[in-house]
Scaffold this active site. Structure first.
Site, mmCIF file in Angstrom:
data_model
loop_
_atom_site.group_PDB
_atom_site.id
_atom_site.type_symbol
_atom_site.label_atom_id
_atom_site.label_comp_id
_atom_site.label_asym_id
_atom_site.label_seq_id
_atom_site.Cartn_x
_atom_site.Cartn_y
_atom_site.Cartn_z
ATOM 1 N N ASP A 109 0.820 -1.217 0.000
ATOM 2 C CA ASP A 109 0.000 0.000 0.000
ATOM 3 C C ASP A 109 0.856 1.271 0.000
ATOM 4 O OD1 ASP A 109 -2.255 -1.673 0.229
ATOM 5 O OD2 ASP A 109 -2.211 -1.565 2.411
ATOM 6 N N GLU A 158 -11.732 -1.925 -2.610
ATOM 7 C CA GLU A 158 -11.107 -1.103 -1.572
ATOM 8 C C GLU A 158 -10.056 -0.200 -2.202
ATOM 9 O OE1 GLU A 158 -9.540 -4.021 1.090
ATOM 10 O OE2 GLU A 158 -8.024 -4.737 -0.313
#
Length: 320
Positions: free
Chosen positions: A33, A199
């Site tokens: 991420d 997401e």
């Protein structure tokens, strides 16, 4: 003649569905991420990522060599929730002379989550102040999961995009200093099928459109149980002329009705790309950055690599 038509069709399909390999990366390239920014004082790159209470590194180029700095918040978050000593999915911006890093506090699979904020004037080690809660949070009674925050400024207004599974991606207006939520949230992306595996929203303005990138599919645990082919992480996009509604994919399907055009997916030795962001690099132009698994190395979550590709918007849709 018939064979020639088939051959040309195969070449055309390979071109349409082909993807550029990730740009080069040297040094500390294992991330999960990532989020990226350049420091205004010296144009040095800083990259933040999930884990180690937000791990971060710096480099003179997006290609590296990346040097690990350490933990952004070595004491963890002041948000009193399970996961406050882990911290996920950072998102970095420069606002009013301060670097803002939004982060998530949660545990895997839990809806007891909150978005927090840390700030620094320099991004140097030890310079970060934890500002705690932004006011965006969720519990088992919420429609959404308050993780994976991404801030956007459109005109004079800041918006926070966030969400993971449940009812997928939401957005909420923020205060004028982008530290606290200003009003209630509303849905931007929803895929009603399966487990609603959407997401990691990231919104980017280019020309007259706001492009809403998001990760869809199964992100993790590939070393023990890989999903069916095509069900793994991939990067999709919808666009709108408004930052707050009306997002559709290339076929015109609404993002709130399962829409989403694939931007990047597994190919070659690249597996499960996602956790993406977009950065306007002064030399390269718009760059899509993300994490991925290199299948020649293995499928472990701990071996996810930093990838990046230049984006071509000439067709009105992002191509890498």
């Amino acid at each position: 003649m018939y064979f020639g038509k088939i051959f040309r069709l195969v070449l055309f399909e390979a071109f349409v569905h082909g993807y550029a390999n990730p740009g080069s990366c040297s040094g500390a390239c294992i991330v999960h991420d990532p989020t990226l920014i350049q420091r205004s004082s010296d144009n040095r790159y800083f990259r933040f990522s999930t884990g180690n209470k937000i791990s971060y590194a710096s480099a003179s180029s997006i290609k590296g060599p990346w040097t690990t700095i350490g933990s952004m918040l070595p004491s963890g978050s002041s948000i009193d929730l399970a996961g406050k000593d882990d911290l996920w999915a950072p998102d970095v911006h420069f606002i009013n002379g301060l670097y803002h890093v939004y982060y998530s506090v949660s545990t895997f699979g839990s809806q007891n989550s909150a978005l927090g904020l840390a700030t620094s004037a320099t991004m140097e080690s030890g310079s970060w102040t934890d500002r705690g809660r932004t006011g965006i949070a969720s519990s088992s009674t919420s429609a959404y999961n308050a993780i994976d925050g991404n801030l956007l400024k459109a005109g004079d207004t800041y918006y926070m995009n966030f969400g993971s599974f449940w009812h997928d991606i939401y957005q909420a207006p923020m205060s004028s200093d982008a530290t606290k939520v200003a009003s209630s949230s509303y849905n931007l992306v929803y895929d009603s099928s399966g487990t609603h595996a959407v997401e990691g929203a990231y919104m980017y303005q280019y020309g007259n459109y706001y492009y809403l990138f998001f990760s869809a599919g199964i992100c993790c645990g590939y070393d023990t149980s890989r999903p069916a082919s095509g069900a793994e992480y991939k990067i999709k996009v919808c666009r709108s002329t408004s930052p707050t509604s009306g997002f559709v994919d290339k076929m015109g399907t609404a993002c709130t009705s399962g829409g989403g055009t694939v931007v990047l997916e597994s190919h070659g030795t690249v597996y499960g790309p996602g956790g993406q962001g977009v950065y306007t690099d002064p030399s390269l132009g718009p760059v899509l950055y993300y994490h991925y698994v290199d299948t020649t190395v293995g499928y472990s979550d701990g071996q996810k690599l930093f990838g990046w590709n230049q984006i071509n918007f000439s067709s009105g849709w992002p191509v890498v």
